[in-house]
Design an enzyme around this catalytic site. Structure first.
Site, PDB file in Angstrom:
ATOM      1  N   GLU A 285      -0.085  10.124   4.278  1.00  0.00           N
ATOM      2  CA  GLU A 285       1.086   9.909   5.120  1.00  0.00           C
ATOM      3  C   GLU A 285       2.198  10.918   4.841  1.00  0.00           C
ATOM      4  O   GLU A 285       3.380  10.594   4.814  1.00  0.00           O
ATOM      5  CB  GLU A 285       1.592   8.474   4.958  1.00  0.00           C
ATOM      6  CG  GLU A 285       0.571   7.435   5.387  1.00  0.00           C
ATOM      7  CD  GLU A 285       1.059   6.005   5.287  1.00  0.00           C
ATOM      8  OE1 GLU A 285       0.616   5.173   6.105  1.00  0.00           O
ATOM      9  OE2 GLU A 285       1.879   5.714   4.394  1.00  0.00           O
ATOM     10  N   ASP A 364      -5.174  -1.644   6.170  1.00  0.00           N
ATOM     11  CA  ASP A 364      -3.819  -1.689   5.606  1.00  0.00           C
ATOM     12  C   ASP A 364      -3.300  -3.122   5.551  1.00  0.00           C
ATOM     13  O   ASP A 364      -2.410  -3.487   6.315  1.00  0.00           O
ATOM     14  CB  ASP A 364      -2.873  -0.819   6.448  1.00  0.00           C
ATOM     15  CG  ASP A 364      -1.531  -0.575   5.761  1.00  0.00           C
ATOM     16  OD1 ASP A 364      -1.391  -0.936   4.589  1.00  0.00           O
ATOM     17  OD2 ASP A 364      -0.633  -0.010   6.416  1.00  0.00           O
ATOM     18  N   GLU A 392       4.191  -7.705   4.637  1.00  0.00           N
ATOM     19  CA  GLU A 392       4.432  -6.718   5.682  1.00  0.00           C
ATOM     20  C   GLU A 392       3.761  -7.098   6.992  1.00  0.00           C
ATOM     21  O   GLU A 392       4.380  -7.015   8.068  1.00  0.00           O
ATOM     22  CB  GLU A 392       3.931  -5.347   5.214  1.00  0.00           C
ATOM     23  CG  GLU A 392       4.091  -4.263   6.255  1.00  0.00           C
ATOM     24  CD  GLU A 392       3.563  -2.910   5.795  1.00  0.00           C
ATOM     25  OE1 GLU A 392       3.608  -1.957   6.588  1.00  0.00           O
ATOM     26  OE2 GLU A 392       3.096  -2.803   4.627  1.00  0.00           O
TER      27      GLU A 392
END
Length: 696
Positions: A285, A364, A392
């Site tokens: 990333e 993820d 998240e």
């Protein structure tokens, strides 16, 4: 109760120590952690009228906490002392002739034994107890904090944090008063965690300097958590030699770079002698890594491992590496494949003090994913399994989503079939030398620690599962409930309903248990029901990841697609016609996931693109399953709110009001998910709900 000037005590309220604090206790042993044991008991005795002695003195005593090497063990302790080693961090617990005994070979074991007695409450002092040995399954039980020193313009003070600011940092500086950090270390020791990293894996300019001229800030944290057996780790930038050291490059094979890391690491250990090591996110990333120099991840990890090795440190090298600039039209590129493709060929090339930190699923931290095939693919590499305690993708601590049942499924998964090794065993290592369990912490400076008071249970359970992965999540929840909400009612000596691991339930605690189990036990699956269906994942709003947006990431470069069209939905990851991801698993799972007939329903859309009329094992079609589960999930959220409202008299009014407010948001959001998902797929498929319910 919690208020800005009074922090909620979580699972260590003073009342939890009543049974110990009202007794006569002897503590035998030297060392910092043995001192912590004495101080914990002394504080409880000052409150509840007992007394504690340190050093060999005549009794009588109700509780003896002693190192096996201590001189002057009283008679009962000597009688139960084992003939063989208890082992690192382990302890022996017994009760004989009216004396409860905790023995340990090292002070850390003595501390963990003390907290076991706290969990037992009055049961620790009732009847006889045959000698029991307790040792952690995982040598490393670690929480990563994604805390920024500076407030980042996008991710804030804590990236993916939902509980306020950082307990370590504020607006570019240390918080100063570290009393909150000490309280945190105490909570972690009580559930078995023994390591933390104190800054974000996405290392920016200010955070990078924690390695050098701001190392004193890290040392101050280490000093505060050390008495509770916790070692500090630091996330570092792979580009540190360039960013901090003025080197021309960060090439891992460059001799100047190697010497730079060796010098810096030596200074770290001068300041923090028990420093745990480095955490690295590289070539992921946009973070810098060895690819820039034509090197691979083994080259990069081994560079840091070489610098740490003389001091006994480790490098946690994250395997979260994928192409985040994917063309959504390209169905041959598969984010799920990336970690395996990058790391499996490197098995056997990492130094012994490298720990490859692997997310539990291949994408993820979704509410439903298969276990990452990397975990089974690298027998010659130490692996840590990474879980996300911060929510998240599971409601961001605005929704009740009790995660231990999911984690227990992950840890119990057997990649080679029912007779093979489990994920927990791989993380533990055959000789106890595995990489262990790592969780992304859900803690902030919120008075309740985790934003949502009930999210404390996820943090507690992470530590308990890292210690004993086979423990029933329901039993762990009982422990947390009884410690947190009803410590004064733990005088009953009958066994807990879920077994010996939890404090005993009484007539006063049972309503609490019933309410919280009804709300929390199935809450992970409730969240799954009203969000992304059948393992397809995402469908969240881009950026902050809260709330529904079915196509939010569908045409972006992030590789998180569902490929829904008028005919069907799902990602073809088969070897026969898709990306070939199923081939990364060993048999039997490579065959199970490949087969449309054998693939589990809950993962169907992760592995297959199917028509809306495809019939699941449940007998429902895919489209009807989508409708049914989203109506059901929203209804279950509303039912959980109703149960909480009815339990108002069982909880502190401030805590009850906080949770009620959060439930209002959860119900609203669950209905939004229901309506958006159902409307989207009704419009795509043209197939109506057979039950005729309203779809907007």
């Amino acid at each position: 109760m919690a208020s800005p000037d009074r922090i909620h005590p979580a699972w260590l309220p003073p009342e939890a120590f009543r049974a110990i604090g009202s007794r006569r206790t002897l503590v035998l042993g030297d060392g910092l952690l043995a001192g912590t044991v004495h101080d914990e008991v002394a504080e409880a005795c000052a409150r509840y009228g007992g007394h504690v002695r340190r050093g060999a003195e005549d009794g009588p005593y109700d509780l003896v906490l002693a190192l096996t090497t201590a001189d002057g063990l009283p008679g009962v302790a000597g009688e139960v002392r084992p003939g063989s080693a208890i082992g690192a961090e382990g302890y022996l617990l017994a009760r004989r002739d009216g004396v409860t005994v905790v023995l340990a070979d090292d002070p850390a074991g003595l501390l963990y034994g003390l907290f076991h007695v706290v969990r037992l409450g009055e049961r620790a002092f009732a009847g006889e107890r045959q000698a029991e040995r307790h040792r952690p399954a995982m040598r490393r039980r670690m929480l990563d904090h994604w805390d920024n020193v500076d407030v980042h313009p996008v991710t804030g003070q804590v990236e993916r944090g939902y509980a306020g600011g950082s307990i370590f940092w504020r607006n570019g500086a240390p918080r100063g008063d570290l009393a909150r950090v000490r309280a945190y270390a105490r909570l972690l020791a009580a559930c078995g965690v023994n390591a933390i990293s104190v800054n974000n894996v996405n290392v920016r300019a200010t955070e990078a300097r924690l390695l050098t001229d701001r190392l004193g800030d890290v040392a101050a944290i280490a000093d505060v958590v050390r008495p509770y057996g916790i070692r500090v780790h630091l996330s570092v930038s792979f580009a540190s030699p360039v960013v901090l050291g003025g080197q021309a490059s960060a090439d891992p094979l460059d001799e100047g770079v190697r010497k730079w890391w060796a010098r810096v690491t030596e200074r770290v250990y001068d300041a923090i002698p028990d420093f745990g090591g480095y955490v690295v996110k590289a070539d992921s990333e946009g973070e810098p890594g060895p690819f820039a120099y034509g090197r691979d991840h083994a080259d990069g990890a081994n560079l840091l491992a070489e610098a740490l090795e003389p001091f006994g440190g480790v490098v946690h090298w994250r395997a979260f590496v994928y192409d985040h600039r994917q063309d959504w039209r390209d169905r041959s590129t598969d984010r799920a494949r990336a970690a395996y493709d990058n790391f499996a060929p490197l098995d056997g090339r990492f130094r012994d003090n490298v720990i490859l930190q692997v997310k539990h699923g291949p994408i993820d931290f979704q509410v439903r994913e298969p276990v990452s095939p990397v975990i089974a693919a690298m027998p010659a590499t130490r692996l840590a399994v990474e879980l996300q305690v911060t929510q998240e993708y599971t409601g961001q601590q605005r929704h009740v989503c009790h995660l231990p049942p999911m984690w227990r499924e992950v840890l119990g998964f057997r990649p080679w079939g029912p007779d093979g090794t489990a994920v927990a065993d791989i993380a533990a290592g055959a000789a106890g030398d595995g990489g262990g369990l790592v969780g992304v912490s859900n803690v902030g400076d919120d008075p309740y620690w985790t934003g949502h008071p009930l999210a404390q249970a996820n943090l507690y359970a992470f530590g308990r599962l890292a210690w004993a992965p086979s423990t029933d999540p329901a039993a762990i929840l009982d422990e947390w409930i009884d410690l947190t909400f009803a410590p004064t009612a733990r005088g009953d000596t009958k066994p807990a309903a879920t077994g010996e691991t939890g404090p005993a339930a009484t007539g006063e605690t049972e309503p609490l248990r019933r309410t919280l189990h009804a709300i929390m036990d199935d809450s992970w699956r409730t969240y799954e029901r009203y969000t992304a269906p059948l393992g397809v994942g995402f469908m969240v709003r881009p950026g902050h990841h809260y709330g529904p947006d079915v196509d939010g990431y569908e045409y972006t470069p992030w590789g998180t697609y569902h490929f829904a069209d008028r005919d069907g939905v799902g990602v073809d990851r088969t070897r026969a016609t898709g990306t070939g991801f199923t081939g990364q698993y060993p048999p039997p799972w490579s065959e199970v996931y490949e087969s449309l007939d054998r693939c589990p329903d809950e993962l169907l859309l992760f592995f297959h693109h199917v028509p809306y009329g495809h019939v699941l094992h449940s007998g429902s079609t895919v489209i009807q399953h989508i409708y049914d589960t989203h109506f059901e999930g929203a209804e279950q959220a509303a039912e959980a709110r109703r149960r909480w409202e009815e339990a108002a008299g069982l909880f502190d009014p401030d805590l009850h009001a906080r949770v009620k407010e959060l439930f209002d948001e959860q119900v609203r959001c669950a209905e939004e998910w229901r309506d958006q998902i159902n409307a989207y797929f009704f419009r795509k498929s043209g197939v109506p709900d057979v039950r005729g319910r309203r779809i907007p």
